[in-house]
Design a protein around this motif. Sequence first.
Motif, PDB file in Angstrom:
ATOM      1  N   THR A 189      -4.823  -0.672  -3.213  1.00  0.00           N
ATOM      2  CA  THR A 189      -4.384   0.442  -2.379  1.00  0.00           C
ATOM      3  C   THR A 189      -5.630   1.068  -1.738  1.00  0.00           C
ATOM      4  O   THR A 189      -6.603   1.375  -2.431  1.00  0.00           O
ATOM      5  N   THR A 190      -5.580   1.227  -0.418  1.00  0.00           N
ATOM      6  CA  THR A 190      -6.761   1.726   0.310  1.00  0.00           C
ATOM      7  C   THR A 190      -6.365   2.879   1.232  1.00  0.00           C
ATOM      8  O   THR A 190      -5.424   2.744   2.015  1.00  0.00           O
ATOM      9  N   LEU A 191      -7.067   3.990   1.105  1.00  0.00           N
ATOM     10  CA  LEU A 191      -6.921   5.075   2.084  1.00  0.00           C
ATOM     11  C   LEU A 191      -8.019   4.834   3.124  1.00  0.00           C
ATOM     12  O   LEU A 191      -9.212   4.944   2.805  1.00  0.00           O
ATOM     13  N   GLU A 243      -3.008   1.767   2.895  1.00  0.00           N
ATOM     14  CA  GLU A 243      -2.642   0.346   2.965  1.00  0.00           C
ATOM     15  C   GLU A 243      -2.438  -0.215   1.567  1.00  0.00           C
ATOM     16  O   GLU A 243      -3.241   0.062   0.667  1.00  0.00           O
ATOM     17  N   PHE A 244      -1.399  -1.014   1.396  1.00  0.00           N
ATOM     18  CA  PHE A 244      -1.197  -1.785   0.161  1.00  0.00           C
ATOM     19  C   PHE A 244      -1.383  -3.260   0.520  1.00  0.00           C
ATOM     20  O   PHE A 244      -0.753  -3.738   1.471  1.00  0.00           O
ATOM     21  N   ALA A 294       1.095   3.027   5.755  1.00  0.00           N
ATOM     22  CA  ALA A 294       1.789   4.307   5.991  1.00  0.00           C
ATOM     23  C   ALA A 294       0.779   5.287   6.552  1.00  0.00           C
ATOM     24  O   ALA A 294      -0.423   5.191   6.269  1.00  0.00           O
ATOM     25  N   ASP A 295       1.269   6.251   7.323  1.00  0.00           N
ATOM     26  CA  ASP A 295       0.381   7.310   7.814  1.00  0.00           C
ATOM     27  C   ASP A 295       0.111   8.306   6.687  1.00  0.00           C
ATOM     28  O   ASP A 295       0.923   8.459   5.774  1.00  0.00           O
ATOM     29  N   ASP A 340       6.693  -8.043  -4.340  1.00  0.00           N
ATOM     30  CA  ASP A 340       7.707  -6.991  -4.155  1.00  0.00           C
ATOM     31  C   ASP A 340       7.067  -5.608  -4.073  1.00  0.00           C
ATOM     32  O   ASP A 340       7.650  -4.679  -3.530  1.00  0.00           O
ATOM     33  N   MET A 341       5.876  -5.459  -4.654  1.00  0.00           N
ATOM     34  CA  MET A 341       5.231  -4.135  -4.645  1.00  0.00           C
ATOM     35  C   MET A 341       4.915  -3.663  -3.235  1.00  0.00           C
ATOM     36  O   MET A 341       4.670  -2.485  -3.023  1.00  0.00           O
TER      37      MET A 341
END
Length: 378
Positions: free
Chosen positions: A13-15, A22-23, A77-78, A353-354
């Motif tokens: 997971t990255t901000l 982002e995943f 996602a935003d 699926d995650m």
Amino acid sequence: MSADFSNAKQFFTTLTKEGTLEFTIEPMSVAAPDEHEVVVQMEATPINPSDLGLLTAPAEMSTLRREDDGDALKLVADVSAQMQRVFGGRAGNKLPAGNEGAGTVVAAGSSDAAQALMGKTVSMAGGEMYATHRTMKAMEVMPLPDGAAAREGASLFVNPLTAIGMTNTMRMEGHSALVHTAAASNLGQMLAKLCLADDIPLVAIVRSAAQAKILTDIGLTHVVDSSAESFFNDLVDALVATGATIAFDAIGGGTLASTILVAMETAAGKRGEEFSVYGSTTHKQVYQYGRLDTGPTTLTGGYGLFWGVSGWLLTPHIQKIGMEKFMEMRMRVMKERNGIFASHYTKEISLADMIDIDTVKAYDAKATGTKFLVNPSL
Ligand SMILES: NC(=O)c1ccc[n+]([C@@H]2O[C@H](COP(=O)([O-])OP(=O)(O)OC[C@H]3O[C@@H](n4cnc5c(N)ncnc54)[C@H](OP(=O)(O)O)[C@@H]3O)[C@@H](O)[C@H]2O)c1
């Protein structure tokens, strides 16, 4: 035959510095274990609210979308400007996730302790569990009895140790009964069974009649429903009956912590505590140990001057109680893994699926009885 790690993968997971979350699922390299290490093929790792703090918490969920960056699919996602400030410390860092899990030891270092674990199903905590493989020190994993399935060992740290930690804290701080909120949660059901086994009076606060039934079916007597009109009076009655002066609140936002303190103060009067202009002289404590409601906590006052509201976290509690007591807790959890500390899962999902949009929305809901179990070996 030596284990094949050529298809090893890991969830990240990255901000991003640009303000998106982002995943991704990416290939990982697994090194041969050193003398005291084992490599575990992960088979069962839950998605708990504490994991979601790293996963979905920063995201504006309505903006979830799949993007193809050429090499692989990713979920994006935003992130609002406010959340970018809150989570700014992790901006630009690609983070692994997954606090706890279980799987099979498929490679072991040369030490006796590591070799003894070869082929065993083991339970462990320590992050980075959403991956096909996790390398651990041999002494950091707990073998399950022969024949036990990995899912039995998936959730033996975060919720069980927290439930025991609450009862430890209650005793250490001189209280004799507990209040718990969001009490039909996975953890809440464990705490209910633990308190029944250990004869600890528990006041369980839930927010629907259906949740109340889950707990009365377990055998709890003092279950109060915050959606009922009689909630405050029911709470006071339960506090008078139990004498509870410490609460563990998973909700955090809103006025519930304050209501609990007012009810404790009212109950102290009804229990015949001597009147003082400074309020009841018994210390009343609410520990926030979750933020299911991320809004501000509103304290109204009206409970004298002997009270506290502060945070509670498992890790510092373990540091405080020391290794011997911690080992006792772990042994009890292992013994009672299919009883007091059993977790129930609605769905088993794969690593892929995650990053499926509908699945992410479902596991982010944190609804009663909807815990997801990731099986990275699928
Ligand atoms: N501090 C620590 O060291 C520590 C350690 C372990 C766990 N925790 C915390 O323990 C809590 C429970 O974890 P879990 O794995 O047992 O969760 P879970 O099984 O996913 O259950 C979550 C429960 O919370 C309820 N809930 C969700 N949002 C709510 C809200 N805004 N107001 C009231 N109730 C709400 C849900 O009820 P509905 O169905 O009505 O939505 C559900 O019963 C989490 O907050 C987690 O972060 C903290």
